[in-house]
Design an enzyme around this catalytic site. Sequence first.
Site, mmCIF file in Angstrom:
data_model
loop_
_atom_site.group_PDB
_atom_site.id
_atom_site.type_symbol
_atom_site.label_atom_id
_atom_site.label_comp_id
_atom_site.label_asym_id
_atom_site.label_seq_id
_atom_site.Cartn_x
_atom_site.Cartn_y
_atom_site.Cartn_z
ATOM 1 N N ASP A 103 -34.857 10.922 2.514
ATOM 2 C CA ASP A 103 -35.726 10.527 3.625
ATOM 3 C C ASP A 103 -35.116 9.270 4.255
ATOM 4 O O ASP A 103 -34.146 9.363 5.017
ATOM 5 C CB ASP A 103 -37.128 10.298 3.034
ATOM 6 C CG ASP A 103 -38.202 10.158 4.080
ATOM 7 O OD1 ASP A 103 -38.296 9.083 4.686
ATOM 8 O OD2 ASP A 103 -38.958 11.124 4.293
ATOM 9 N N LYS A 131 -33.753 14.885 5.494
ATOM 10 C CA LYS A 131 -34.519 14.514 6.701
ATOM 11 C C LYS A 131 -33.672 13.479 7.440
ATOM 12 O O LYS A 131 -33.987 12.284 7.446
ATOM 13 C CB LYS A 131 -35.860 13.875 6.309
ATOM 14 C CG LYS A 131 -36.845 14.794 5.638
ATOM 15 C CD LYS A 131 -38.168 14.052 5.423
ATOM 16 C CE LYS A 131 -39.060 14.790 4.473
ATOM 17 N NZ LYS A 131 -40.278 14.012 4.139
ATOM 18 N N PHE A 152 -43.702 16.590 5.566
ATOM 19 C CA PHE A 152 -43.940 16.308 4.154
ATOM 20 C C PHE A 152 -43.983 17.620 3.393
ATOM 21 O O PHE A 152 -44.787 18.501 3.679
ATOM 22 C CB PHE A 152 -45.243 15.521 3.935
ATOM 23 C CG PHE A 152 -45.293 14.996 2.534
ATOM 24 C CD1 PHE A 152 -44.628 13.824 2.195
ATOM 25 C CD2 PHE A 152 -45.954 15.706 1.534
ATOM 26 C CE1 PHE A 152 -44.618 13.361 0.875
ATOM 27 C CE2 PHE A 152 -45.957 15.244 0.222
ATOM 28 C CZ PHE A 152 -45.289 14.076 -0.109
ATOM 29 N N ASP A 159 -43.185 16.619 -4.983
ATOM 30 C CA ASP A 159 -44.586 16.482 -5.378
ATOM 31 C C ASP A 159 -45.438 15.825 -4.307
ATOM 32 O O ASP A 159 -44.947 15.103 -3.438
ATOM 33 C CB ASP A 159 -44.690 15.619 -6.638
ATOM 34 C CG ASP A 159 -44.366 14.147 -6.344
ATOM 35 O OD1 ASP A 159 -43.257 13.886 -5.832
ATOM 36 O OD2 ASP A 159 -45.222 13.279 -6.596
HETATM 37 P P1 IMP Z 1 -36.043 7.734 0.409
HETATM 38 O O1 IMP Z 1 -35.711 6.576 -0.484
HETATM 39 O O2 IMP Z 1 -36.957 7.334 1.532
HETATM 40 O O3 IMP Z 1 -34.853 8.481 0.901
HETATM 41 O O4 IMP Z 1 -36.958 8.696 -0.453
HETATM 42 C C1 IMP Z 1 -36.425 9.670 -1.246
HETATM 43 C C2 IMP Z 1 -37.444 10.131 -2.276
HETATM 44 O O5 IMP Z 1 -38.759 10.207 -1.725
HETATM 45 C C3 IMP Z 1 -37.098 11.516 -2.752
HETATM 46 O O6 IMP Z 1 -36.286 11.446 -3.882
HETATM 47 C C4 IMP Z 1 -38.459 12.098 -3.040
HETATM 48 O O7 IMP Z 1 -38.815 11.812 -4.383
HETATM 49 C C5 IMP Z 1 -39.409 11.390 -2.114
HETATM 50 N N1 IMP Z 1 -39.705 12.194 -0.911
HETATM 51 C C6 IMP Z 1 -39.162 12.062 0.322
HETATM 52 N N2 IMP Z 1 -39.658 12.977 1.178
HETATM 53 C C7 IMP Z 1 -40.535 13.718 0.458
HETATM 54 C C8 IMP Z 1 -41.373 14.877 0.792
HETATM 55 O O8 IMP Z 1 -41.399 15.413 1.913
HETATM 56 N N3 IMP Z 1 -42.133 15.360 -0.218
HETATM 57 C C9 IMP Z 1 -42.126 14.827 -1.473
HETATM 58 N N4 IMP Z 1 -41.356 13.782 -1.825
HETATM 59 C C10 IMP Z 1 -40.572 13.230 -0.863
#
Ligand code: IMP
Length: 177
Positions: A103, A131, A152, A159
């Site tokens: 994300d 994403k 999401f 989860d």
């Molecule tokens: P980032 O640090 O913002 O890139 O977040 C990554 C982490 O957030 C992933 O490893 C997931 O555990 C969680 N995450 C990000 N998007 C989603 C989603 O759409 N559904 C569920 N978990 C998500």
Amino acid sequence: MLDQKNFTKYLDRHEIDAAVQNLAAQINRDYENKSIVLVGVLKGAVLIMADLIRHLTVPTEVEFVRLSSYGKARTSSGTVTLLKDIQADIRNKHVLIIEEIIDSGRTLKFLYERLKAAGPASVEIVTLLDKESKRVVDVPVKYVGRTIEDQFLVGYGLDLEEYNRNLPDIYYLKYPN
Ligand code: IMP
Ligand code: MG
């Protein structure tokens, strides 16, 4: 648990399987005659790890890390901490980080820098879903199963408040709030 009528199927198990096999084929080709250390990010990457390794033909070690997560929020906090480290010595080894979704990139950036500091031969990132439009920090993602919109998602390791990781297909929430 959420009301099932808010779940809309996004990727079914066959599409997920095809994406995972495609990632494995690229890895098998790129790491021919090398061995790799896979580092899965708990807990979400457990399903892709289990599926991916069965398609790998290169010698493979399997490790896991656990990083602080969103907790009950649905956006990342910006601060990442390491809750469980790898056990293997990765010095001079080829490391592949395995994620189910990226994300903002904050989680991965933290892990990437940390593993790089341990002196591996290389570190690359594999993710089933990306994403891309949500990226806040720059992180080099080499292997992407699918680039997706900002939605999401739950299922196949993803989860919502710890539930729904077990679903074999991936769903998006029509009304996430
Ligand atoms: P980032 O640090 O913002 O890139 O977040 C990554 C982490 O957030 C992933 O490893 C997931 O555990 C969680 N995450 C990000 N998007 C989603 C989603 O759409 N559904 C569920 N978990 C998500
Ligand atoms: Mg994760």
